[in-house]
Design a protein around this motif. Structure first.
Motif, mmCIF file in Angstrom:
data_model
loop_
_atom_site.group_PDB
_atom_site.id
_atom_site.type_symbol
_atom_site.label_atom_id
_atom_site.label_comp_id
_atom_site.label_asym_id
_atom_site.label_seq_id
_atom_site.Cartn_x
_atom_site.Cartn_y
_atom_site.Cartn_z
ATOM 1 N N ASP A 563 -33.765 54.724 97.442
ATOM 2 C CA ASP A 563 -32.697 55.208 97.630
ATOM 3 C C ASP A 563 -32.408 55.912 96.153
ATOM 4 O O ASP A 563 -31.899 55.295 95.204
ATOM 5 N N VAL A 564 -32.710 56.992 96.003
ATOM 6 C CA VAL A 564 -32.522 57.846 94.515
ATOM 7 C C VAL A 564 -31.208 57.760 94.302
ATOM 8 O O VAL A 564 -30.522 57.576 92.918
ATOM 9 N N VAL A 565 -30.183 57.818 95.069
ATOM 10 C CA VAL A 565 -28.731 57.840 94.846
ATOM 11 C C VAL A 565 -28.204 56.545 94.295
ATOM 12 O O VAL A 565 -27.766 56.375 93.131
ATOM 13 N N LEU A 566 -28.690 55.356 94.927
ATOM 14 C CA LEU A 566 -28.388 54.191 94.087
ATOM 15 C C LEU A 566 -29.071 53.798 92.704
ATOM 16 O O LEU A 566 -28.646 53.371 91.832
ATOM 17 N N ALA A 567 -30.250 54.387 92.632
ATOM 18 C CA ALA A 567 -30.889 54.375 91.693
ATOM 19 C C ALA A 567 -30.162 55.124 90.392
ATOM 20 O O ALA A 567 -30.064 54.727 89.159
ATOM 21 N N ALA A 568 -29.638 56.289 90.716
ATOM 22 C CA ALA A 568 -29.094 57.143 89.773
ATOM 23 C C ALA A 568 -27.585 56.361 89.319
ATOM 24 O O ALA A 568 -27.263 56.520 88.057
ATOM 25 N N GLU A 569 -27.049 55.766 90.380
ATOM 26 C CA GLU A 569 -25.885 55.051 89.940
ATOM 27 C C GLU A 569 -25.984 53.980 89.027
ATOM 28 O O GLU A 569 -25.184 53.580 88.054
ATOM 29 N N SER A 570 -27.208 53.360 89.238
ATOM 30 C CA SER A 570 -27.693 52.337 88.336
ATOM 31 C C SER A 570 -27.874 52.785 86.834
ATOM 32 O O SER A 570 -27.377 51.911 85.917
ATOM 33 N N LEU A 571 -28.569 53.847 86.690
ATOM 34 C CA LEU A 571 -28.474 54.470 85.274
ATOM 35 C C LEU A 571 -27.197 54.888 84.691
ATOM 36 O O LEU A 571 -26.754 54.568 83.368
ATOM 37 N N ARG A 572 -26.249 55.344 85.633
ATOM 38 C CA ARG A 572 -24.814 55.654 85.159
ATOM 39 C C ARG A 572 -24.073 54.453 84.565
ATOM 40 O O ARG A 572 -23.552 54.444 83.499
ATOM 41 N N SER A 573 -24.414 53.215 85.290
ATOM 42 C CA SER A 573 -23.779 51.973 84.997
ATOM 43 C C SER A 573 -24.399 51.399 83.706
ATOM 44 O O SER A 573 -23.810 50.867 82.564
ATOM 45 N N ALA A 574 -25.689 51.792 83.341
ATOM 46 C CA ALA A 574 -26.277 51.362 82.390
ATOM 47 C C ALA A 574 -25.763 51.943 81.287
ATOM 48 O O ALA A 574 -25.672 51.537 79.812
ATOM 49 N N ALA A 575 -25.698 53.322 81.078
ATOM 50 C CA ALA A 575 -25.475 54.291 80.240
ATOM 51 C C ALA A 575 -23.876 53.966 79.773
ATOM 52 O O ALA A 575 -23.551 53.819 78.494
#
Length: 600
Positions: A563-575
């Motif tokens: 799920d690339v959408v959730l993966a991108a969201e995880s990176l947003r939260s980490a940043a």
């Protein structure tokens, strides 16, 4: 991609961006044009991006609201920068647009001092040119591009008489738009002007609060801004990584990419894996840095009348605890802070541990509570000193260890508390007719073996020292030298060094991705100055990075596996976690954080 809802992936990303107020469209478009065959025939993977390309400009001023609605950030502020009280010199700092007006009111006949040149001036009361406030004050001016606050700044170095200081402070606000600064407001304006980031501001607070040499050195390293710049570097990489994935989400069907989706995700995942190792190392060093910042907790355990209070007084260099020949004098924990060769150490003297035996005094309720607290304190300690005293009876020299002390040793081992065994009253062993050094060493070796067997300790990992508090308290230097206290100091400081040495990443140096992203080794020493607030945010960042690694662990990238959408969201939260550390991210709680930081 997960299509379990009626909203398309593009719509989902758009709604998510609006909900979180994340302006990432420009990042996505830039990365798409870099990677598409139409615009660029040379593929550019994330791993080839240099640090200068991805690190956001840390010098960009922040746009934050004023802390108080009653005070405008355009006000000119002033404050006494030196401690109050009588002194040779007192420094008053003024910053803001009305600096020239204030100077003209205080020195009406002479020109404004040249920038960064010390100038002697007579200060007058603004209401009367015949009333002299200070006959010879030293003035230093700094233009906006050379001042800490990014504003015109003037320093008044006046005589340190409390009366002169009060008179000058009362005269300054006679100009309109001038007020006394709020706590930490000068540092706050430096941050708003891009002169500092939040990590440097927190380090500045640590510099001011430093009590020992180790605290000073750690705080000074943190104030240089290395940590903040590296956090921004990591955040920039995560933003770029998110742009890669967002491009895959929105434009995979419209653009032809040079690399397959599996390769793109694999490249991003390799970068995130290394970042996870780097951030995790910072978290581990933050825990070690807590010992430097808050002090190392050391508990002294032993049976009643073993010499615990005497040892505490010797280490403190004063009578901090009551010493008596009556066993059980200490009932509650006595704690003192000591600067031991640069480390702040919080020593705790505890109630003696003993078991009820035939012929001994009963253990009353108060003594039982004292023993309970002693063991609890040992569990919470960083280091525990097991003080065993040498006693002489009909069977010769013995080292009596009560059952409760053996239990305490087992608990400390389970809690991974560092242990040191100290044999007190070694002067008793010296009086056993052993005039030869070899004979004394034989006695001590026998006692050490007995102690370690009873406590079930490994003599290779747990230091052993023989001391005499009686000799250490002697007024004769030659006798003090034989007390063994120096050996105890060495054992303690050696243990402290092991506990506070900065860790380094455990990734394979041969890994090309790790080799490219590996920061300077001095960063890990600087990371010892990480505050608790920063540590919690770094810990949260690792959680989001772990989520991303779990989401992208599938061998292929398709709708069913990743799920690339959730993966991108995880990176947003980490940043965002990293942005909240430096105060330059898009997190909404930056203002609350600054209020807490600057008031310190």
């Amino acid at each position: 991609m997960n299509r379990c809802c009626d909203v398309s992936s593009r719509q989902f990303r758009h709604l998510l961006s609006i909900a979180t107020r994340q302006p990432v469209r420009h990042v996505i478009h830039r990365r798409v044009f870099q990677r598409s065959n139409v615009q660029n025939n040379v593929p550019r993977s994330l791993s080839s991006t240099s640090s200068s390309q991805i690190v956001p400009r840390s010098s960009t001023p922040l746009s934050l609201p004023s802390k108080s609605a009653l005070h405008s950030p355009a006000d000119t502020i002033f404050a006494l920068s030196t401690p109050p009280g009588r002194a040779a010199i007192a420094i008053i700092r003024i910053s803001g647009p009305s600096v020239l007006k204030i100077y003209t009111a205080l020195c009406p006949t002479l020109p404004f001092p040249r920038p960064r040149n010390a100038t002697v001036r007579t200060l007058y009361h603004p209401a009367s040119t015949t009333t002299v406030l200070d006959p010879s004050a030293l003035l230093l001016s700094f233009p906006p591009n050379q001042s800490l606050t990014g504003e015109q700044l003037l320093e008044l170095h006046v005589h340190g008489s409390p009366a002169i200081v009060r008179a000058v402070l009362r005269a300054i606000p006679c100009t309109e738009g001038v007020r006394y600064a709020e706590p930490g407001e000068f540092t706050r304006r430096a941050l708003l002007a891009g002169r500092l980031d939040v990590t440097q501001a927190e380090a500045l607070g640590a510099v001011l609060a430093a009590e020992t040499e180790v605290q000073r050195a750690t705080a000074v390293r943190g104030a240089q801004g290395v940590l903040g710049r590296e956090y921004e570097n990591w955040r920039g990489r995560l933003v770029e990584a998110r742009g890669e994935l967002e491009a895959l989400i929105d434009f995979a069907e419209d653009q032809q990419f040079e690399e397959p989706a599996e390769v793109l995700v694999a490249n991003v995942r390799a970068q995130v894996r290394v970042l996870r190792e780097l951030v995790g190392t910072s978290v581990a060093n933050a825990a070690r840095g807590r010992l430097l910042r808050d002090g190392i907790l050391v508990t002294v355990l032993g049976r009643p009348n073993a010499g615990k209070s005497s040892l505490l007084n010797v280490l403190a260099g004063r009578d901090a605890a009551i010493v008596s020949n009556v066993a059980g004098t200490t009932r509650d924990i006595v704690e003192i802070g000591i600067d031991l060769e640069g480390w702040l150490v919080r020593f705790g003297d505890t109630a003696g541990l003993r078991s009820k035996v035939v012929g001994s005094a009963d253990i009353d309720t108060i003594e039982q509570e004292g023993m309970k607290r002693a063991i609890q304190r040992a569990e919470e300690s960083d280091v525990a000193i097991f003080l065993v005293d040498a006693t002489n009876d009909s069977n010769g020299l013995q080292a009596e260890i009560p059952e409760d002390l053996i239990k305490a040793a087992k608990i400390c081992i389970e809690r991974k508390v560092s242990l040191i065994v100290a044999l007190n009253k070694v002067d008793v062993a010296q009086k056993q007719g052993e005039s030869q050094q070899e004979g004394l060493r034989s006695i001590l070796d026998t006692l050490r073996k007995s102690i370690y067997e009873q406590l079930n300790l490994d003599y290779k990992t747990v230091p052993f020292v023989a001391i005499s508090c009686t000799q250490a308290a002697s007024s004769q230097l030659s006798i003090q030298e034989e007390s063994g206290i120096k050996d105890l100091h060495f054992a303690l400081t050696s243990t402290f060094k092991k506990m506070t040495t900065a860790l380094e990443p455990s990734a394979d140096p041969a890994d090309s991705v790790f080799a490219q992203m590996q920061p300077d080794m001095s960063l890990w020493q600087d990371s010892l100055g990480t505050t608790e607030r920063q540590r919690l945010l770094l810990q949260e960042c690792t959680t989001h990075l772990d989520e991303f690694l779990d989401l992208t662990s599938a061998p292929t990238v398709d709708e069913a596996s990743v799920d690339v959408v959730l993966a991108a969201e995880s990176l947003r939260s980490a940043a965002n976690c990293l942005g909240r550390i430096t105060g330059r991210g898009d997190a909404g709680d930056v203002e609350d954080v600054l209020g807490v930081v600057f008031e310190k």
